[in-house]
Design a protein around this motif. Structure first.
Motif, PDB file in Angstrom:
ATOM      1  N   LYS A 139     -14.899 -44.432  90.569  1.00 61.50           N
ATOM      2  CA  LYS A 139     -15.934 -44.392  89.551  1.00 61.50           C
ATOM      3  C   LYS A 139     -15.714 -43.195  88.626  1.00 61.50           C
ATOM      4  N   ASN A 140     -16.182 -43.334  87.396  1.00 57.26           N
ATOM      5  CA  ASN A 140     -16.068 -42.257  86.426  1.00 57.26           C
ATOM      6  C   ASN A 140     -16.719 -40.974  86.917  1.00 57.26           C
ATOM      7  N   ALA A 141     -17.851 -41.124  87.596  1.00 59.81           N
ATOM      8  CA  ALA A 141     -18.564 -39.949  88.081  1.00 59.81           C
ATOM      9  C   ALA A 141     -17.715 -39.159  89.068  1.00 59.81           C
ATOM     10  N   ALA A 142     -16.944 -39.869  89.887  1.00 56.36           N
ATOM     11  CA  ALA A 142     -16.078 -39.193  90.855  1.00 56.36           C
ATOM     12  C   ALA A 142     -14.961 -38.428  90.160  1.00 56.36           C
ATOM     13  N   LEU A 143     -14.433 -39.000  89.084  1.00 56.61           N
ATOM     14  CA  LEU A 143     -13.397 -38.294  88.324  1.00 56.61           C
ATOM     15  C   LEU A 143     -13.954 -37.005  87.731  1.00 56.61           C
ATOM     16  N   PHE A 178      -9.255 -46.043  95.414  1.00 57.46           N
ATOM     17  CA  PHE A 178      -8.668 -44.835  95.962  1.00 57.46           C
ATOM     18  C   PHE A 178      -7.499 -45.203  96.887  1.00 57.46           C
ATOM     19  N   TYR A 179      -6.560 -44.320  96.979  1.00 51.74           N
ATOM     20  CA  TYR A 179      -5.343 -44.458  97.753  1.00 51.74           C
ATOM     21  C   TYR A 179      -4.358 -45.413  97.076  1.00 51.74           C
ATOM     22  N   ARG A 180      -4.746 -46.648  96.852  1.00 45.38           N
ATOM     23  CA  ARG A 180      -3.818 -47.592  96.225  1.00 45.38           C
ATOM     24  C   ARG A 180      -3.497 -47.186  94.787  1.00 45.38           C
ATOM     25  N   ASP A 181      -4.513 -46.896  93.987  1.00 41.85           N
ATOM     26  CA  ASP A 181      -4.320 -46.598  92.569  1.00 41.85           C
ATOM     27  C   ASP A 181      -4.476 -45.118  92.233  1.00 41.85           C
ATOM     28  N   VAL A 182      -5.376 -44.458  92.906  1.00 39.28           N
ATOM     29  CA  VAL A 182      -5.718 -43.080  92.546  1.00 39.28           C
ATOM     30  C   VAL A 182      -5.782 -42.209  93.791  1.00 39.28           C
ATOM     31  N   ASN A 183      -5.209 -41.029  93.700  1.00 41.36           N
ATOM     32  CA  ASN A 183      -5.379 -39.988  94.703  1.00 41.36           C
ATOM     33  C   ASN A 183      -6.048 -38.787  94.053  1.00 41.36           C
ATOM     34  N   LEU A 235     -12.751 -33.187  88.830  1.00 41.90           N
ATOM     35  CA  LEU A 235     -12.080 -32.352  87.839  1.00 41.90           C
ATOM     36  C   LEU A 235     -12.851 -31.066  87.569  1.00 41.90           C
ATOM     37  N   SER A 236     -14.154 -31.179  87.367  1.00 42.93           N
ATOM     38  CA  SER A 236     -14.935 -30.022  86.936  1.00 42.93           C
ATOM     39  C   SER A 236     -15.426 -29.171  88.099  1.00 42.93           C
ATOM     40  N   ARG A 237     -15.953 -29.803  89.125  1.00 40.63           N
ATOM     41  CA  ARG A 237     -16.551 -29.043  90.224  1.00 40.63           C
ATOM     42  C   ARG A 237     -15.534 -28.688  91.307  1.00 40.63           C
ATOM     43  N   ASN A 238     -14.716 -29.661  91.718  1.00 44.65           N
ATOM     44  CA  ASN A 238     -13.766 -29.424  92.810  1.00 44.65           C
ATOM     45  C   ASN A 238     -12.428 -28.865  92.348  1.00 44.65           C
ATOM     46  N   LYS A 239     -12.228 -28.816  91.031  1.00 43.04           N
ATOM     47  CA  LYS A 239     -10.965 -28.325  90.474  1.00 43.04           C
ATOM     48  C   LYS A 239      -9.771 -29.052  91.097  1.00 43.04           C
ATOM     49  N   ALA A 240      -9.928 -30.359  91.301  1.00 40.73           N
ATOM     50  CA  ALA A 240      -8.885 -31.174  91.922  1.00 40.73           C
ATOM     51  C   ALA A 240      -8.110 -31.939  90.864  1.00 40.73           C
ATOM     52  N   SER A 241      -6.900 -32.332  91.214  1.00 39.46           N
ATOM     53  CA  SER A 241      -6.041 -33.104  90.322  1.00 39.46           C
ATOM     54  C   SER A 241      -6.189 -34.592  90.612  1.00 39.46           C
ATOM     55  N   ILE A 242      -6.045 -35.383  89.572  1.00 40.90           N
ATOM     56  CA  ILE A 242      -6.062 -36.837  89.705  1.00 40.90           C
ATOM     57  C   ILE A 242      -4.640 -37.352  89.583  1.00 40.90           C
ATOM     58  N   GLN A 243      -4.202 -38.077  90.588  1.00 37.81           N
ATOM     59  CA  GLN A 243      -2.884 -38.716  90.568  1.00 37.81           C
ATOM     60  C   GLN A 243      -3.095 -40.219  90.413  1.00 37.81           C
ATOM     61  N   PHE A 244      -2.601 -40.774  89.310  1.00 36.09           N
ATOM     62  CA  PHE A 244      -2.756 -42.198  89.020  1.00 36.09           C
ATOM     63  C   PHE A 244      -1.404 -42.869  89.161  1.00 36.09           C
ATOM     64  N   LYS A 280      -4.541 -30.896  99.968  1.00 32.25           N
ATOM     65  CA  LYS A 280      -5.797 -31.413 100.483  1.00 32.25           C
ATOM     66  C   LYS A 280      -6.166 -32.669  99.712  1.00 32.25           C
ATOM     67  N   VAL A 281      -6.347 -33.773 100.423  1.00 38.22           N
ATOM     68  CA  VAL A 281      -6.694 -35.047  99.806  1.00 38.22           C
ATOM     69  C   VAL A 281      -8.210 -35.216  99.842  1.00 38.22           C
ATOM     70  N   LEU A 282      -8.804 -35.463  98.666  1.00 32.11           N
ATOM     71  CA  LEU A 282     -10.259 -35.575  98.548  1.00 32.11           C
ATOM     72  C   LEU A 282     -10.709 -37.002  98.260  1.00 32.11           C
ATOM     73  N   ASN A 283      -9.885 -37.975  98.587  1.00 32.30           N
ATOM     74  CA  ASN A 283     -10.221 -39.367  98.310  1.00 32.30           C
ATOM     75  C   ASN A 283     -11.465 -39.823  99.065  1.00 32.30           C
ATOM     76  N   LYS A 284     -12.157 -40.779  98.469  1.00 30.11           N
ATOM     77  CA  LYS A 284     -13.201 -41.514  99.154  1.00 30.11           C
ATOM     78  C   LYS A 284     -12.718 -42.944  99.365  1.00 30.11           C
ATOM     79  N   GLU A 285     -13.494 -43.724 100.056  1.00 31.25           N
ATOM     80  CA  GLU A 285     -13.149 -45.127 100.245  1.00 31.25           C
ATOM     81  C   GLU A 285     -13.708 -45.962  99.096  1.00 31.25           C
ATOM     82  N   GLY A 286     -13.013 -47.049  98.791  1.00 34.01           N
ATOM     83  CA  GLY A 286     -13.558 -47.993  97.828  1.00 34.01           C
ATOM     84  C   GLY A 286     -13.094 -47.771  96.414  1.00 34.01           C
ATOM     85  N   LEU A 287     -13.936 -48.178  95.457  1.00 36.85           N
ATOM     86  CA  LEU A 287     -13.577 -48.176  94.051  1.00 36.85           C
ATOM     87  C   LEU A 287     -13.721 -46.784  93.440  1.00 36.85           C
TER      88      LEU A 287
END
Length: 466
Positions: A120-124, A96-101, A128-137, A111-118
């Motif tokens: 995971k697919n489950a977070a994506l 998170f942050y370095r590669d993905v926001n 996407l489905s529950r938080n209706k958030a966008s993934i920036q890679f 609103k940034v919903l990042n977590k710390e660390g690696l």
């Protein structure tokens, strides 16, 4: 470009039509792009618009929308990157942050919903489905070979760095609020559909950093639906926002951005200090002291202004007459240091070692630069100049546009530069200008110098023996 109307916009209720599913395509989809040269790559990217028309009518002026109906083009765009590709890359230690926001636009704010660390697919899936958030890679060309090929050619074409980002946005959602950027932007729609709204620029050619505009930004000048295979260009400073419409499970688009800090002001800021330094060594007037108490005055007087204007006028006249060169060495080094290496680079030098009877040619001309600089070890009383050849063949693809490359001047000189006596400059210019050249015809007096020059270039994979 006329304003685009939008038909069939989904309602705001949850009773939306079934999601449109993206087609599953092979990663080896035939390319509609021509990689023969940087020029041909850009021409094929913006076809059917010609390059001359593009730079006269659109570049730094107004948006351009290219809608493609060819299924082969849509398939190729889909093959560049999909959500499934990002899921696969999670096994490579994305952070998170370095590669993905993970971002979402809430009440006009990011609103940034990042977590710390690696990542995971489950977070994506959850975002996407529950938080209706966008993934920036960030910078997918670090992992996708085809994007590497595209961006390397575009960097040669523009002579500037080209970065990229992937945005994956779920149905009826928006990742970022209306904002503008300080880069020229090309949008490639890879999956699904996305509605873009463009507004008038905040200022002509946006300032150095992107800033979210005031809430009252007026009515959009363009309201556009991008479908898979479409391309949208808009100049820096253009206020924009994008959302995935109802009925589309998720939308994926790629941004290609370039020309950051590539203005006339940037060139002058880079070139003027070295030009004035060089002229101060030969013009006594530039070494004369300024008026007493100049630094304590609130402003300079008319006489001081006239003196400065005369100096600048002389410099301008010499530039116009060709008696003074513009050397923006810092900008050139920054570009060469940070650009992508060529995808087709071979690890070993091309062909056998050069001999006097051989004919040679430079490889990767767009990836090298020749400068004349003073030696770091030389003293002020006895300044000695050398010719340096810098190149990007040893650059790290994995760090491209990530800010991880150190800028230690001495370290970079030793790892990515070759140093030659000033007498070698004419021979290097020969090699830059000629398509092929016999070693014996190099403008150097001694055969040993001809061999040492060509051998040094060959050992860095910059020279091919024909």
């Amino acid at each position: 470009m006329p304003k685009k109307s939008v038909k069939g916009r989904g309602s705001s209720t949850e009773e939306a039509s079934p999601c449109k599913q993206s087609r599953v395509v092979s990663s080896d989809a035939p390319s509609p792009l021509c990689f023969q040269s940087p020029q041909s790559l850009f021409e094929s990217l913006i076809q059917p618009v010609g390059t001359e028309q593009f730079f006269v009518e659109y570049w730094e002026k107004k948006p351009l929308l290219l809608q493609r109906s060819d299924p082969a083009v849509a398939s190729y765009y889909q093959s560049l990157f999909q959500l499934a590709d990002l899921r696969s890359l999670c096994s490579q230690g994305l952070q998170f942050y370095r590669d993905v926001n993970i971002v979402r636009c809430v009440n006009g704010k990011k609103k940034v919903l990042n977590k710390e660390g690696l990542v995971k697919n489950a977070a994506l899936t959850t975002n996407l489905s529950r938080n209706k958030a966008s993934i920036q890679f960030h910078q997918p060309q670090r992992f996708q070979d085809e994007l590497w090929r595209i961006q390397e050619k575009l960097e040669s074409y523009f002579g500037a760095l080209v970065g990229s980002n992937i945005y994956i946005t779920p149905e009826k959602s928006q990742g970022l609020p209306a904002h503008y950027d300080d880069v020229e932007v090309f949008i490639l729609q890879l999956e699904g559909e996305k509605r873009w709204r463009l507004y008038n620029p905040t200022v002509p050619l946006a300032a150095e950093y992107s800033v979210e505009p005031e809430e009252n930004i007026g009515s959009p000048t363009h309201d556009i639906i991008l479908k898979t295979g479409d391309l949208l260009y808009f100049p820096r400073g253009t206020i924009h926002q994008a959302e995935t419409p109802a009925g589309v499970c998720h939308s994926t688009h790629l941004t290609l951005s370039t020309y950051q800090r590539m203005s006339w002001g940037d060139v002058l800021s880079d070139a003027l200090p070295s030009m004035l330094f060089d002229r101060s060594r030969t013009e006594v007037g530039l070494r004369e002291g300024v008026p007493r108490r100049l630094l304590l005055a609130d402003s300079s007087d008319v006489k001081t202004n006239r003196r400065l204007a005369a100096i600048l006028r002389t410099l301008a006249e010499d530039l116009e007459a060709g008696r003074q060169e513009v050397t923006s060495s810092h900008m050139k080094k920054d570009f060469i240091t940070n650009r992508l290496p060529p995808p087709c680079l071979q690890q070993l030098p091309a062909g056998g070692a050069p001999a006097l009877e051989d004919t040679v040619c430079l490889r990767f001309k767009d990836h090298m630069m020749v400068t004349v600089e003073s030696s770091q070890q030389s003293t002020e009383e006895a300044t000695e100049q050398f010719v340096f050849v810098f190149h990007s063949l040893k650059n790290s693809r994995e760090n491209h546009m990530m800010g991880d490359i150190g800028d230690e001047e001495e370290e970079w000189h030793s790892s990515k530069g070759l140093r030659f006596p000033l007498s070698h400059l004419p021979a290097l210019r020969q090699l830059q200008q000629e398509e092929r050249l016999p070693v014996r015809q190099l403008h150097l007096a001694a055969d040993q110098d001809k061999l040492s020059l060509t051998l040094a270039l060959w050992s860095e994979s910059l020279l091919h023996v024909l």
